[in-house]
Design an enzyme around this catalytic site. Sequence first.
Site, mmCIF file in Angstrom:
data_model
loop_
_atom_site.group_PDB
_atom_site.id
_atom_site.type_symbol
_atom_site.label_atom_id
_atom_site.label_comp_id
_atom_site.label_asym_id
_atom_site.label_seq_id
_atom_site.Cartn_x
_atom_site.Cartn_y
_atom_site.Cartn_z
ATOM 1 N N SER A 115 0.815 -1.212 0.000
ATOM 2 C CA SER A 115 0.000 0.000 0.000
ATOM 3 C C SER A 115 0.851 1.265 0.000
ATOM 4 C CB SER A 115 -0.976 -0.017 1.179
ATOM 5 O OG SER A 115 -1.890 1.057 1.091
ATOM 6 N N HIS A 116 0.749 2.047 1.056
ATOM 7 C CA HIS A 116 1.399 3.347 1.144
ATOM 8 C C HIS A 116 2.809 3.266 1.727
ATOM 9 C CE1 HIS A 116 -0.605 2.288 4.823
ATOM 10 N NE2 HIS A 116 0.141 3.145 5.484
ATOM 11 N N ASP A 280 -1.987 6.745 -3.601
ATOM 12 C CA ASP A 280 -0.874 6.087 -2.924
ATOM 13 C C ASP A 280 -0.275 4.956 -3.753
ATOM 14 O OD1 ASP A 280 -3.034 4.326 -2.651
ATOM 15 O OD2 ASP A 280 -2.240 3.497 -0.799
ATOM 16 N N ASP A 282 -0.672 1.675 -4.052
ATOM 17 C CA ASP A 282 -1.503 0.697 -4.756
ATOM 18 C C ASP A 282 -2.827 1.267 -5.248
ATOM 19 O OD1 ASP A 282 -2.621 0.903 -2.186
ATOM 20 O OD2 ASP A 282 -3.334 -1.157 -2.207
ATOM 21 N N ASP A 284 -5.398 2.837 -3.672
ATOM 22 C CA ASP A 284 -6.662 2.764 -2.933
ATOM 23 C C ASP A 284 -6.874 3.942 -1.984
ATOM 24 O OD1 ASP A 284 -4.871 2.091 -0.923
ATOM 25 O OD2 ASP A 284 -5.832 0.184 -0.408
ATOM 26 N N ARG A 285 -5.917 4.854 -1.896
ATOM 27 C CA ARG A 285 -6.074 6.022 -1.026
ATOM 28 C C ARG A 285 -6.094 7.298 -1.862
ATOM 29 N NH1 ARG A 285 -3.218 4.962 4.738
ATOM 30 N NH2 ARG A 285 -3.540 2.724 4.807
ATOM 31 N N LYS A 379 -11.283 0.230 -0.952
ATOM 32 C CA LYS A 379 -11.273 1.675 -1.094
ATOM 33 C C LYS A 379 -10.641 2.020 -2.429
ATOM 34 C CE LYS A 379 -7.337 1.920 2.155
ATOM 35 N NZ LYS A 379 -7.486 0.662 2.887
#
Length: 544
Positions: A115-116, A280, A282, A284-285, A379
């Site tokens: 992710s982030h 971010d 991946d 999703d943010r 998300k």
Amino acid sequence: MTVTVLEVPTTPFAGQKPGTSGLRKKVGVFRQPHYLENFVQAVFDSLDGFQGQTLVVGGDGRFHNREAVQTILKMAAANGFGRVLVGRDGLLSTPAASCVIRAHKAFGGIILSASHNPGGPEGDFGIKYNIGAGGPAPEKITDAIFAATASLSRYRTLEAAPEVDLGQIGETDLGGMRVVVIDPVADYAALMETLFDMEAIRRLFRDGFTMCFDAMHAVTGPYAHAILEGRLGAPAGTVINGTPLEDFGGGHPDPNLTYAKDLADLMMGDRAPDFGAASDGDGDRNMILGRGVFVNPSDSLAVLAANAELIPGYRGRMTGVARSMPTSRAVDRVAAKRGWECHETPTGWKFFGTLLDAGRATLCGEESFGTGSDHVREKDGLWAVLAWLNIIAARGQTVRQILADHWGNYGRTFYSRHDHEGLDAAKAEALMADLRAAPLLGQTLGGRKVALHDDFAYTDPIDGSTSQGQGIRIEFEDGARIVVRLSGTGTEGATLRLYLERFEPDPAAHDQDAQVALADLIATIRDLTRLKDRFGSEDPTVIT
């Protein structure tokens, strides 16, 4: 060349327990012999009925992504999957992976992402399993995966199998399994066309609306180029840092005011465009900014819910909203006024899945820059950006005007999160234990009387599953609130998160800076936790 199934003897690795969103460790940990293979086999051993079925595989393009995809393809073939859909170059944003799983009725998917978190050879790597509904595996599955990792004695792979060419869209055979390399953007972009008034957004750009989208050298870059600059006609250069890099260009792909500082500085400067956004690692943010204004993620969720009727894909079908427990209660006020259900869940998108599947929630959000809806089961950063663009086009207002109108109608919930990263894990756990045991109920802290003190527990209203120990809540009689929890997404040390909020109904006080409006609560939690005494500093690493 003959390809045969090989059973490789192995022994368990300690600590392969999936966290908030999968297993995340340093790249060096994942590159140990058998480490990734053990976890993937544990996933397959925990599933039933996948023989001959379709699996989706892809990731955010960080370092080790391509090698991991090749490993998973061989193992999927050896374990009996009939087909794998994999994004070109091994890329699929997390929301796009959910979209592909759902669009192609796949059995499930494996997403490679931390992710982030930072990337590169010294950075982080991650893997998680998503179920056929498109969302992260629920705890009953992740618990089974963890149990399987502890007793594994072998894994299955293909012997002498060639690597699949991930750079070319098309189909190939791998040990009797079909591998289909797909355009990672196509299914996702087609879904976005069904949700938003794309022509209204096109008119916005034709009329001179300006925007800067920072993809942070992460996976959303190709999606933003294709949709914002391609389908919607935003000028070339609207998307910056749009080429995915294995180390995210040496940056930290977390869209907040600290790590997307260049974008934040641009939006607060004299030459700011009308709208700014970032996503971010991946995809999703999201972070949303207007000219001279930052939109807190909790406020963003509330604004999207309040304006959902302006978005064609949500018109007339809003049933409810859901938020993670640490997210501010701004969206609760929207739900109460509209007569919708409002659900408070633990942190982690997997807790929204049952609500979305049951039609009990339409929009969901987390304070950690994550918002989404029932269009997928993750998300979705770019979805949130498109939703804001749709609302701006429909209302004909600036971001600042939309926020001011929202606060005028619902009041403002001042909110902030203070992250303390890289702390000694034992000391952080001791702090949480002390807070849990402290007799705070009825006490006065910082001039406020404590009305609720607990460690949040959740019972899913759909499947009855329970989750304990989800964060310390301290609520006061005047409605102000402090939440303290340890993050489940880091790979090094402990990250302590402090969440602060208070409601302000008076429009004359809405223009205060959040840190000023929350100064007394900040002092209260610092006194209570004694951060300086415990860790040597009380200054946060990141303030949201």
